[in-house]
Design a protein around this motif. Structure first.
Motif, short mmCIF file in Angstrom:
data_model
loop_
_atom_site.label_atom_id
_atom_site.label_comp_id
_atom_site.label_asym_id
_atom_site.label_seq_id
_atom_site.Cartn_x
_atom_site.Cartn_y
_atom_site.Cartn_z
N THR A 7 -142.75 -16.13 -7.44
CA THR A 7 -141.35 -16.44 -7.73
C THR A 7 -141.30 -17.61 -8.71
O THR A 7 -141.77 -18.71 -8.40
N LEU A 8 -140.76 -17.34 -9.90
CA LEU A 8 -140.73 -18.35 -10.95
C LEU A 8 -139.39 -19.08 -10.93
O LEU A 8 -138.36 -18.52 -10.55
N ASP A 9 -139.43 -20.33 -11.36
CA ASP A 9 -138.21 -21.13 -11.41
C ASP A 9 -137.25 -20.60 -12.47
O ASP A 9 -137.67 -20.00 -13.47
N ASN A 10 -135.95 -20.84 -12.24
CA ASN A 10 -134.98 -20.60 -13.31
C ASN A 10 -135.34 -21.48 -14.51
O ASN A 10 -135.72 -22.63 -14.34
N GLY A 11 -135.20 -20.93 -15.70
CA GLY A 11 -135.55 -21.70 -16.88
C GLY A 11 -136.98 -21.51 -17.33
O GLY A 11 -137.41 -22.14 -18.31
N THR A 12 -137.74 -20.64 -16.66
CA THR A 12 -139.10 -20.35 -17.10
C THR A 12 -139.04 -19.62 -18.45
O THR A 12 -138.31 -18.64 -18.60
N THR A 13 -139.79 -20.12 -19.41
CA THR A 13 -139.74 -19.58 -20.77
C THR A 13 -141.00 -18.79 -21.16
O THR A 13 -140.95 -17.97 -22.06
N CYS A 14 -142.13 -19.04 -20.48
CA CYS A 14 -143.38 -18.41 -20.90
C CYS A 14 -144.37 -18.45 -19.74
O CYS A 14 -144.21 -19.22 -18.78
N SER A 15 -145.38 -17.61 -19.82
CA SER A 15 -146.41 -17.58 -18.78
C SER A 15 -147.73 -17.16 -19.39
O SER A 15 -147.78 -16.55 -20.46
N THR A 26 -147.13 -21.37 -16.06
CA THR A 26 -145.83 -21.10 -16.67
C THR A 26 -145.29 -22.38 -17.30
O THR A 26 -145.60 -23.50 -16.86
N GLY A 27 -144.47 -22.21 -18.33
CA GLY A 27 -143.76 -23.31 -18.94
C GLY A 27 -142.27 -23.09 -18.82
O GLY A 27 -141.81 -21.95 -18.71
N SER A 28 -141.50 -24.17 -18.84
CA SER A 28 -140.06 -24.03 -18.63
C SER A 28 -139.27 -24.74 -19.71
O SER A 28 -139.81 -25.51 -20.51
N ILE A 29 -137.98 -24.50 -19.68
CA ILE A 29 -137.08 -25.04 -20.70
C ILE A 29 -136.95 -26.56 -20.59
O ILE A 29 -136.60 -27.23 -21.56
N ASP A 30 -137.26 -27.12 -19.41
CA ASP A 30 -137.16 -28.58 -19.26
C ASP A 30 -138.51 -29.28 -19.47
O ASP A 30 -138.66 -30.46 -19.18
N GLY A 31 -139.53 -28.54 -19.97
CA GLY A 31 -140.82 -29.14 -20.26
C GLY A 31 -141.77 -29.23 -19.09
O GLY A 31 -142.75 -29.97 -19.14
N THR A 32 -141.51 -28.46 -18.02
CA THR A 32 -142.37 -28.49 -16.85
C THR A 32 -143.46 -27.42 -16.94
O THR A 32 -143.17 -26.25 -17.22
N CYS A 48 -146.75 -21.76 -6.07
CA CYS A 48 -146.89 -22.87 -7.00
C CYS A 48 -147.65 -24.01 -6.31
O CYS A 48 -147.23 -24.51 -5.26
N THR A 49 -148.77 -24.41 -6.89
CA THR A 49 -149.60 -25.47 -6.31
C THR A 49 -149.51 -26.79 -7.07
O THR A 49 -149.96 -27.81 -6.57
N TYR A 50 -148.95 -26.75 -8.27
CA TYR A 50 -148.85 -28.01 -9.02
C TYR A 50 -147.74 -27.89 -10.06
O TYR A 50 -147.56 -26.84 -10.69
N LYS A 51 -146.98 -28.98 -10.23
CA LYS A 51 -145.96 -29.07 -11.27
C LYS A 51 -146.07 -30.42 -11.95
O LYS A 51 -146.27 -31.44 -11.29
N VAL A 52 -145.93 -30.39 -13.28
CA VAL A 52 -145.95 -31.65 -14.01
C VAL A 52 -145.06 -31.51 -15.24
O VAL A 52 -145.05 -30.47 -15.91
N ARG A 53 -144.27 -32.54 -15.50
CA ARG A 53 -143.41 -32.55 -16.69
C ARG A 53 -144.27 -33.02 -17.86
O ARG A 53 -144.70 -34.17 -17.92
N VAL A 54 -144.54 -32.11 -18.79
CA VAL A 54 -145.48 -32.43 -19.88
C VAL A 54 -144.76 -32.82 -21.15
O VAL A 54 -145.37 -33.37 -22.07
N HIS A 55 -143.44 -32.56 -21.22
CA HIS A 55 -142.73 -32.83 -22.46
C HIS A 55 -141.24 -32.96 -22.17
O HIS A 55 -140.74 -32.45 -21.17
N GLU A 56 -140.53 -33.65 -23.07
CA GLU A 56 -139.09 -33.83 -22.90
C GLU A 56 -138.32 -32.56 -23.24
O GLU A 56 -137.22 -32.34 -22.74
#
Length: 325
Positions: A7-15, A26-32, A48-56
């Motif tokens: 189950t992917l978060d809303n705002g997922t843009t790529c995988s 996966t990457g998201s629209i908010d840079g996660t 999901c075992t790990y999340k990190v905000r990599v970009h603004e």
């Protein structure tokens, strides 16, 4: 009712799927950046075992590095920056993902990136919005921050030509999946740009004797050389006497056979063997199965289509998969 694999978060843009480690990034629209792992060794569902905000800003593409170089991904961000993130262990602490390298440019944006293992090292090919291609080499397999620029050129057959005002919307790179000492490093690249000479998909191969990259094939008929390229995909070769590459342009999907042995002029022979139509719009992503026998394509119509050729070499649509909602 079928259960979802993840189950992917809303705002997922790529995988991006890691075949060797059975992991999903996966990457998201908010840079996660999110990492998914199997719930247990026998499970076919992922959590999901790990999340990190990599970009603004948004992450537009995620690509796993080859498994021999650890668990690491490249993230292409909406502002054109390229970030390499690596999973590391520090002093018996839980696994952490940390930034190990950032490729920044004030004037151009990274459009696509791919990794390839050569006989000597790991290579990274990056395509930029000005039509340039940069090839980096990893200097130390244990240090993902130590990269050296090996070559830079534009995607043109005539290497003397340069196009200073090129503007590219997207690019697609696919590294030759063949591995081993007997194969020179090679990849195929096409652009979606305002400069016709850059667009057509070209196969680039490393010339070991002269330590340079050369265009050895162009995958376009004479009337199609200016067509914008949306996606390319190089099929694994399980014994064919030729390579097989799929190219998606504004005119549809074409399948090409590319010779393995160069002609007298150093070029490889090319033959367009199929034109596939069925998508109601652009095709933005294509992937071969591990045998190189089935091509999966998807695009702006939201459909996933599977293509195969029969024993006579005639290509047909094997299946069409529609979104559930």
């Amino acid at each position: 009712m079928d259960k979802p694999v993840a189950t992917l978060d809303n705002g997922t843009t790529c995988s991006s799927w890691n075949y060797s480690g059975q992991r999903l990034a996966t990457g998201s629209i908010d840079g996660t950046l999110s990492i998914f792992d199997p719930r247990d060794p026998a499970s076919t569902s992922f959590t999901c075992t790990y999340k990190v905000r990599v970009h603004e800003g948004a992450i537009l593409k995620v690509v796993w590095l080859p498994p021999d170089y650890g668990d690491a991904v490249a993230c292409i961000c909406a502002d054109g920056n390229l970030l390499l993130w690596e999973e590391i262990v520090e002093d018996a602490q839980p696994l952490q993902w940390k930034l190990c390298k950032s490729f920044k440019s004030s004037s151009t944006q990274v459009l696509d990136v791919q990794f390839g293992v050569s006989s000597t090292s790991l290579k990274m090919v990056a395509a930029y919005s000005d039509g340039h291609v940069k090839i980096y080499e990893l200097l130390d397999p244990l240090e993902l921050k130590n990269w050296q620029l090996q070559a830079e050129f534009q995607n043109v057959i005539d290497s003397v030509s340069t196009f200073a005002k090129a503007s590219c919307l997207s690019a697609s790179i696919y590294w030759n999946p063949q591995k081993g000492q007997n194969h020179e490093s090679s990849f195929v690249l096409g652009f979606n740009s305002n400069t016709s000479q850059l667009n057509s998909s070209k196969v680039w191969e490393f010339d070991q004797a002269h330590n340079r990259w050369l265009p050895v094939a162009e995958l376009a008929l004479p009337d199609d050389k200016g067509d914008q390229v949306y996606a390319v995909a190089w099929a694994p070769n399980i014994g064919r006497p030729y390579e097989m590459i799929a190219v998606s342009t504004q005119k549809g999907i074409s399948i090409w056979h590319v010779g393995i042995n160069p002609e007298l002029d150093g070029r490889l022979s090319v033959e367009k063997v199929a034109a596939l139509s069925g998508h109601g719009g652009e095709v933005w992503q294509m992937e071969w199965d591990m045998s190189g026998m089935t091509l999966a394509t998807t695009g702006s119509d939201g459909m996933v289509r599977l293509w195969q050729s029969n024993l006579n070499g005639v290509w047909h649509e094997q299946a069409a998969l529609e979104p559930t909602s």
